[in-house]
Design an enzyme around this catalytic site. Sequence first.
Site, PDB file in Angstrom:
ATOM      1  N   TYR A  85       0.848  -1.379   0.152  1.00  0.00           N
ATOM      2  CA  TYR A  85      -0.353  -0.087  -0.577  1.00  0.00           C
ATOM      3  C   TYR A  85       1.038   1.154  -0.033  1.00  0.00           C
ATOM      4  CZ  TYR A  85      -4.060  -2.901   0.607  1.00  0.00           C
ATOM      5  OH  TYR A  85      -4.538  -4.126   0.770  1.00  0.00           O
ATOM      6  N   HIS A 138     -14.738 -20.520  -8.811  1.00  0.00           N
ATOM      7  CA  HIS A 138     -14.715 -19.407  -8.291  1.00  0.00           C
ATOM      8  C   HIS A 138     -14.444 -18.036  -9.110  1.00  0.00           C
ATOM      9  CE1 HIS A 138     -13.990 -16.214  -4.937  1.00  0.00           C
ATOM     10  NE2 HIS A 138     -13.089 -15.848  -5.686  1.00  0.00           N
ATOM     11  N   ALA A 139     -15.138 -16.761  -9.744  1.00  0.00           N
ATOM     12  CA  ALA A 139     -15.011 -15.736 -10.412  1.00  0.00           C
ATOM     13  C   ALA A 139     -13.805 -15.177 -10.614  1.00  0.00           C
ATOM     14  CB  ALA A 139     -16.222 -14.720 -10.576  1.00  0.00           C
ATOM     15  N   HIS A 155     -18.591  -6.000 -12.688  1.00  0.00           N
ATOM     16  CA  HIS A 155     -17.616  -6.376 -11.959  1.00  0.00           C
ATOM     17  C   HIS A 155     -16.347  -7.395 -12.812  1.00  0.00           C
ATOM     18  CE1 HIS A 155     -14.532  -6.983  -7.964  1.00  0.00           C
ATOM     19  NE2 HIS A 155     -14.631  -7.250  -8.931  1.00  0.00           N
ATOM     20  N   GLU A 156     -16.268  -7.834 -12.954  1.00  0.00           N
ATOM     21  CA  GLU A 156     -15.463  -8.808 -14.038  1.00  0.00           C
ATOM     22  C   GLU A 156     -14.364  -8.541 -14.979  1.00  0.00           C
ATOM     23  OE1 GLU A 156     -13.344 -10.933 -11.669  1.00  0.00           O
ATOM     24  OE2 GLU A 156     -14.790 -11.702 -10.676  1.00  0.00           O
ATOM     25  N   HIS A 164     -11.845  -5.357 -14.234  1.00  0.00           N
ATOM     26  CA  HIS A 164     -11.042  -5.674 -14.604  1.00  0.00           C
ATOM     27  C   HIS A 164     -10.196  -5.609 -15.650  1.00  0.00           C
ATOM     28  CE1 HIS A 164     -10.455  -6.891  -9.885  1.00  0.00           C
ATOM     29  NE2 HIS A 164     -11.812  -7.660  -9.814  1.00  0.00           N
ATOM     30  N   GLU A 221     -10.282  -4.293  -7.024  1.00  0.00           N
ATOM     31  CA  GLU A 221     -11.385  -4.914  -6.843  1.00  0.00           C
ATOM     32  C   GLU A 221     -12.199  -3.456  -7.278  1.00  0.00           C
ATOM     33  OE1 GLU A 221     -12.694  -7.795  -6.746  1.00  0.00           O
ATOM     34  OE2 GLU A 221     -10.249  -8.559  -7.383  1.00  0.00           O
ATOM     35  N   HIS A 260      -9.809 -18.199  -0.685  1.00  0.00           N
ATOM     36  CA  HIS A 260      -8.721 -17.066  -0.124  1.00  0.00           C
ATOM     37  C   HIS A 260      -7.773 -16.952   0.577  1.00  0.00           C
ATOM     38  CE1 HIS A 260     -12.268 -14.735  -1.962  1.00  0.00           C
ATOM     39  NE2 HIS A 260     -11.647 -14.003  -2.899  1.00  0.00           N
ATOM     40  N   ARG A 284      -7.520  -5.804   0.805  1.00  0.00           N
ATOM     41  CA  ARG A 284      -7.708  -5.294  -1.216  1.00  0.00           C
ATOM     42  C   ARG A 284      -9.068  -4.907  -1.280  1.00  0.00           C
ATOM     43  NH1 ARG A 284      -4.747  -8.717  -4.758  1.00  0.00           N
ATOM     44  NH2 ARG A 284      -3.099  -8.127  -3.339  1.00  0.00           N
ATOM     45  N   TYR A 285      -9.768  -6.096  -0.306  1.00  0.00           N
ATOM     46  CA  TYR A 285     -11.477  -6.082  -0.730  1.00  0.00           C
ATOM     47  C   TYR A 285     -12.291  -5.093   0.434  1.00  0.00           C
ATOM     48  CZ  TYR A 285     -10.475  -9.988  -2.855  1.00  0.00           C
ATOM     49  OH  TYR A 285      -9.522 -10.724  -3.935  1.00  0.00           O
TER      50      TYR A 285
END
Length: 633
Positions: A220, A348-349, A378-379, A382, A406, A508, A517-518
């Site tokens: 970060y 898992h996407a 959402h995907e 990315h 994300e 995860h 991060r989420y």
Amino acid sequence: MAKMPVIWVLSLLLVFAAWQPEALAEGNSCSASTLDARLFFERENELLRQRYHEEYLASYTYNTNVTDENRQAMIAVYARNAVQNKQLAEKIKSSDYTQSEDADVRRQALHLSKMGASALDPDDYLALQNAISSMQSNYATTNVCSYTNRSDCSLSLEPHIQERLSNSRDPAELAWYWREWHDKAGTTQKDNFAEYVRLTRKAARLNDHRSYADYWVQFYEDADFERQLDASFKQLLPFYRQIHGYVRYRLRQHYGEDVVPAEGNIPMHLLGNMWGQSWNEVIDLFTPYPEKPFVDIKASMVQQNYTVQKLFELGDQYFQSLGMRALPPSFWNLSLLTRPDDRQVVCHASAWDFYQDSDVRIKMCTEVDMHYFFVVHHELGHIQYYLQYEQQPAVFRGAPNPGFHEAVGDVIALSVMSAKHLKTIGLTDSGRLDEKSRINELFKQALSKIVFLPFGYTMDKYRYAVFRNEIEEPQWNCGFWQMRSEYGGVESPVPRTDKDFDPPAKYHIDADVEYLRYFAAHIFQFQFHKALCSLAGQYAPNDSRRTLDNCDIFGSKEAGRALSKFLSHGSSLHWKVVLQEFTGETEMDTSALLEYFDPLYQWLKQENSRLGVPLGWGETNKIPSDCCGQFST
């Protein structure tokens, strides 16, 4: 979510360094030493790109065909490239590149001098990758036995177990599936997790970090970021406590006092999600205004003969309407968009960048419903990020802050889920909700967006404590549940002891994915959303016709240009520089999120007061009484 990072990816990402905006103003030197440095990094970035391409091909092959042969082939690629990554890092450390007069050279040198897991000796590196991939394989292949037919042990998490968690209202059945999954996906992996912890501690020390937690935090690029996360959590906790109290009250009305306590933790098996990280699957039990139907786009999708292909085409059209890149032909030819019948896959996407010729793909077991409609967008967020920073050298092909990737996926979904957008694409008749329907929809969103925050916060606060040896190994499991209770007011449906081990029941954790991060993304996305809505003319403060919760940036070229510029930087600049250019802000800030949900927050405070709903919770009684001390931030 983005492509699943493992330790070898982390080894080549950001390094902890103080933010120095003045570096941006430096002129680029043309001295001989600087030109030599640029040529060196140009060559090394091309080699790095080739290694990334090879690694992601091997990983994608394994994730889309889960066999031990493919797992071993993937590990072999990681191990071979780890040697080259280590050699590159050592070469940079022995040079003076980090002191270059060229700011870009310095940043590349700082990125690439971090070895991560590559610092381990070859035997330890292989052992670490085996531990991680074994946990992933177990997660992907775990099946459980049916509650109604105990001889049928073929039920997978998706769709079988999730269907029961969503639709069953029998606490005994729900507890059965919860325990089956955690016993088989979690407890069996305790030895692999212990090996993972041992070796990541070793790798962190070899990288001059006190712990693997500190290694994660340094990505970060802000010495104060952990404290900022703690402060943000505290700012959002009053809102969460209102939701928690209201939901517990309504669940108690439905299930009775023997199942749901008046003032204690909520048993998570009742919440419609295996980990209690979102509660909207059982919203029918506690809808604020049950006489007001929710927006149901699945019925419209069925009526209009929607297909999985159609969902992705709509997402592609959304980004093109902003003036952004269309999906390349290879995406359609090489992605895995539905569950195959002939092999096991990791459902898992995830979105993937193969670092060559705009080769970007998605891997997910998509179905045609409202949930996947949003996940697809959402995907694709990315994917658009990958395409926008494709021109950057390999070392900078990533987000400058782990939460940004994300957040970009989610910010598009915020527009897509608006009543305005759903009307635009013909899935609803009305582009504006009445006040009761608005509260219902905000509540439904909060059951995923706000409810997630204590969960996302706990996942890494727990692992930080493990990595830093603040929880002794015999208390790893009770410490996990104590944190889930303390931060989120939820608990396991059955007692758990040190003979159980539940953290690896979450993907995860198996996959070595840093999770804060989420949490950060759930805050950043609303900052991004507010900036884009303002640019699109869709938002104005105190204007009831232009609110954040009914903003749709579809078709706004101005918003698209700003978003494209933001994404195109990759990680070439410090995240605060990029954030300021995009939003005018330099810090993670919860104010946009709280503004978005403020109508719901005010309603909950009034309703809970009217009903006499108790707020807060005590300690869980599902773990031994001699567990760890309090973890409060």
